[in-house]
Design a protein around this motif. Structure first.
Motif, PDB file in Angstrom:
ATOM      1  N   LYS A  99       1.060  -0.764  -0.385  1.00 42.99           N
ATOM      2  CA  LYS A  99       0.363   0.313  -0.665  1.00 42.99           C
ATOM      3  C   LYS A  99       0.579   0.940  -0.189  1.00 42.99           C
ATOM      4  O   LYS A  99       1.908   1.059   0.531  1.00 42.99           O
ATOM      5  CB  LYS A  99      -1.281   0.027   0.685  1.00 42.99           C
ATOM      6  CG  LYS A  99      -1.327  -1.056   1.028  1.00 42.99           C
ATOM      7  CD  LYS A  99      -3.029  -0.481   2.153  1.00 42.99           C
ATOM      8  CE  LYS A  99      -4.135  -2.106   1.538  1.00 42.99           C
ATOM      9  NZ  LYS A  99      -5.288  -1.383   2.074  1.00 42.99           N
ATOM     10  N   LEU A 100      -0.257   2.340  -0.859  1.00 38.71           N
ATOM     11  CA  LEU A 100       1.364   3.440  -0.497  1.00 38.71           C
ATOM     12  C   LEU A 100       0.599   4.129   0.969  1.00 38.71           C
ATOM     13  O   LEU A 100      -0.511   3.871   1.043  1.00 38.71           O
ATOM     14  CB  LEU A 100       0.991   4.196  -1.650  1.00 38.71           C
ATOM     15  CG  LEU A 100       1.335   3.487  -3.295  1.00 38.71           C
ATOM     16  CD1 LEU A 100       0.538   4.401  -4.601  1.00 38.71           C
ATOM     17  CD2 LEU A 100       2.555   3.036  -3.485  1.00 38.71           C
ATOM     18  N   ASP A 101       1.920   4.490   0.717  1.00 33.46           N
ATOM     19  CA  ASP A 101       1.156   6.009   2.480  1.00 33.46           C
ATOM     20  C   ASP A 101       1.324   7.260   1.457  1.00 33.46           C
ATOM     21  O   ASP A 101       2.126   8.015   1.133  1.00 33.46           O
ATOM     22  CB  ASP A 101       3.135   5.917   2.933  1.00 33.46           C
ATOM     23  CG  ASP A 101       2.791   6.681   3.813  1.00 33.46           C
ATOM     24  OD1 ASP A 101       1.288   7.512   4.574  1.00 33.46           O
ATOM     25  OD2 ASP A 101       3.811   6.885   4.821  1.00 33.46           O
ATOM     26  N   PRO A 102       0.137   7.853   2.129  1.00 38.88           N
ATOM     27  CA  PRO A 102      -0.254   8.867   1.513  1.00 38.88           C
ATOM     28  C   PRO A 102      -0.059  10.508   1.926  1.00 38.88           C
ATOM     29  O   PRO A 102       0.364  10.898   1.403  1.00 38.88           O
ATOM     30  CB  PRO A 102      -1.791   9.190   2.135  1.00 38.88           C
ATOM     31  CG  PRO A 102      -2.576   8.425   2.643  1.00 38.88           C
ATOM     32  CD  PRO A 102      -0.669   7.018   3.093  1.00 38.88           C
ATOM     33  N   GLU A 103       1.103   9.846   3.199  1.00 39.76           N
ATOM     34  CA  GLU A 103       1.968  11.084   3.900  1.00 39.76           C
ATOM     35  C   GLU A 103       3.334  10.899   3.550  1.00 39.76           C
ATOM     36  O   GLU A 103       4.148  12.002   3.869  1.00 39.76           O
ATOM     37  CB  GLU A 103       1.951  11.119   5.141  1.00 39.76           C
ATOM     38  CG  GLU A 103       0.179  10.926   5.908  1.00 39.76           C
ATOM     39  CD  GLU A 103      -0.245  12.693   5.605  1.00 39.76           C
ATOM     40  OE1 GLU A 103       0.837  13.122   5.196  1.00 39.76           O
ATOM     41  OE2 GLU A 103      -0.916  11.996   5.471  1.00 39.76           O
ATOM     42  N   ASP A 104       3.790   9.893   2.262  1.00 40.93           N
ATOM     43  CA  ASP A 104       5.108   9.601   1.964  1.00 40.93           C
ATOM     44  C   ASP A 104       5.357  11.304   0.636  1.00 40.93           C
ATOM     45  O   ASP A 104       4.168  11.382  -0.060  1.00 40.93           O
ATOM     46  CB  ASP A 104       4.938   8.616   0.800  1.00 40.93           C
ATOM     47  CG  ASP A 104       6.253   7.982   0.392  1.00 40.93           C
ATOM     48  OD1 ASP A 104       7.872   9.662   0.025  1.00 40.93           O
ATOM     49  OD2 ASP A 104       6.895   7.006   0.284  1.00 40.93           O
ATOM     50  N   PRO A 105       6.087  11.912   0.736  1.00 42.48           N
ATOM     51  CA  PRO A 105       6.410  13.315  -0.607  1.00 42.48           C
ATOM     52  C   PRO A 105       6.027  13.181  -1.321  1.00 42.48           C
ATOM     53  O   PRO A 105       5.985  13.495  -2.025  1.00 42.48           O
ATOM     54  CB  PRO A 105       7.929  13.413   0.893  1.00 42.48           C
ATOM     55  CG  PRO A 105       8.442  13.073   1.843  1.00 42.48           C
ATOM     56  CD  PRO A 105       7.356  11.714   1.586  1.00 42.48           C
ATOM     57  N   ILE A 106       6.717  11.468  -2.237  1.00 46.90           N
ATOM     58  CA  ILE A 106       6.817  10.653  -2.897  1.00 46.90           C
ATOM     59  C   ILE A 106       5.839  10.844  -3.875  1.00 46.90           C
ATOM     60  O   ILE A 106       5.187  11.075  -4.937  1.00 46.90           O
ATOM     61  CB  ILE A 106       7.814  10.016  -3.620  1.00 46.90           C
ATOM     62  CG1 ILE A 106       9.528  10.389  -3.107  1.00 46.90           C
ATOM     63  CG2 ILE A 106       7.366   9.179  -4.815  1.00 46.90           C
ATOM     64  CD1 ILE A 106      10.865   9.550  -3.401  1.00 46.90           C
ATOM     65  N   VAL A 107       4.892  10.567  -2.636  1.00 44.43           N
ATOM     66  CA  VAL A 107       3.399   9.933  -2.723  1.00 44.43           C
ATOM     67  C   VAL A 107       2.465  10.974  -3.465  1.00 44.43           C
ATOM     68  O   VAL A 107       1.781  11.364  -4.266  1.00 44.43           O
ATOM     69  CB  VAL A 107       2.812   9.254  -2.064  1.00 44.43           C
ATOM     70  CG1 VAL A 107       1.285   8.564  -2.621  1.00 44.43           C
ATOM     71  CG2 VAL A 107       3.229   7.344  -2.323  1.00 44.43           C
ATOM     72  N   ARG A 108       2.816  11.826  -2.334  1.00 47.89           N
ATOM     73  CA  ARG A 108       2.272  12.922  -2.624  1.00 47.89           C
ATOM     74  C   ARG A 108       2.785  14.278  -3.222  1.00 47.89           C
ATOM     75  O   ARG A 108       1.445  14.775  -4.126  1.00 47.89           O
ATOM     76  CB  ARG A 108       2.867  14.174  -1.226  1.00 47.89           C
ATOM     77  CG  ARG A 108       1.751  13.624  -0.415  1.00 47.89           C
ATOM     78  CD  ARG A 108       2.080  14.556   1.336  1.00 47.89           C
ATOM     79  NE  ARG A 108       1.852  15.355   1.542  1.00 47.89           N
ATOM     80  CZ  ARG A 108       0.776  16.113   1.831  1.00 47.89           C
ATOM     81  NH1 ARG A 108       0.282  15.358   2.676  1.00 47.89           N
ATOM     82  NH2 ARG A 108       0.594  17.344   2.208  1.00 47.89           N
ATOM     83  N   ALA A 109       3.507  14.210  -4.210  1.00 39.21           N
ATOM     84  CA  ALA A 109       3.961  14.298  -5.315  1.00 39.21           C
ATOM     85  C   ALA A 109       3.385  14.515  -6.273  1.00 39.21           C
ATOM     86  O   ALA A 109       2.654  15.285  -7.313  1.00 39.21           O
ATOM     87  CB  ALA A 109       5.453  14.914  -5.449  1.00 39.21           C
ATOM     88  N   ALA A 110       3.263  12.911  -6.829  1.00 38.91           N
ATOM     89  CA  ALA A 110       3.222  12.119  -7.630  1.00 38.91           C
ATOM     90  C   ALA A 110       1.432  12.434  -7.844  1.00 38.91           C
ATOM     91  O   ALA A 110       0.872  12.984  -8.239  1.00 38.91           O
ATOM     92  CB  ALA A 110       3.571  10.617  -7.739  1.00 38.91           C
TER      93      ALA A 110
END
Length: 76
Positions: free
Chosen positions: A3-14
């Motif tokens: 699962k993707l962590d919605p707080e991960d900066p890379i996920v947020r940038a994407a």
């Protein structure tokens, strides 16, 4: 599948990038910005083709035009 962590900066940038892309493709202002960037790239490309690389002034002009084209392309 992890699962993707919605707080991960890379996920947020994407996610933000996808939101911007969707906005550019659906909003009238976004569409205008894309059309304007395309138009400016075309105009700058003509100037670039006619710039003289054999002079210092011409080389500086080429660099400036390439930079402006890169800025316009960043919208696309």
């Amino acid at each position: 599948m992890a699962k993707l962590d919605p707080e991960d900066p890379i996920v947020r940038a994407a996610v933000f990038g996808k939101q911007v892309e969707d906005w550019l493709n659906s909003d009238p202002i976004g569409k205008f910005l894309i059309e304007r960037a395309d138009q400016e790239i075309s105009e700058l490309s003509v100037q670039l083709r006619h710039a003289n690389p054999d002079t210092k002034t011409g080389l500086l002009k080429i660099k400036k035009l390439q930079n402006r084209i890169a800025i316009c392309e960043s919208v696309l």
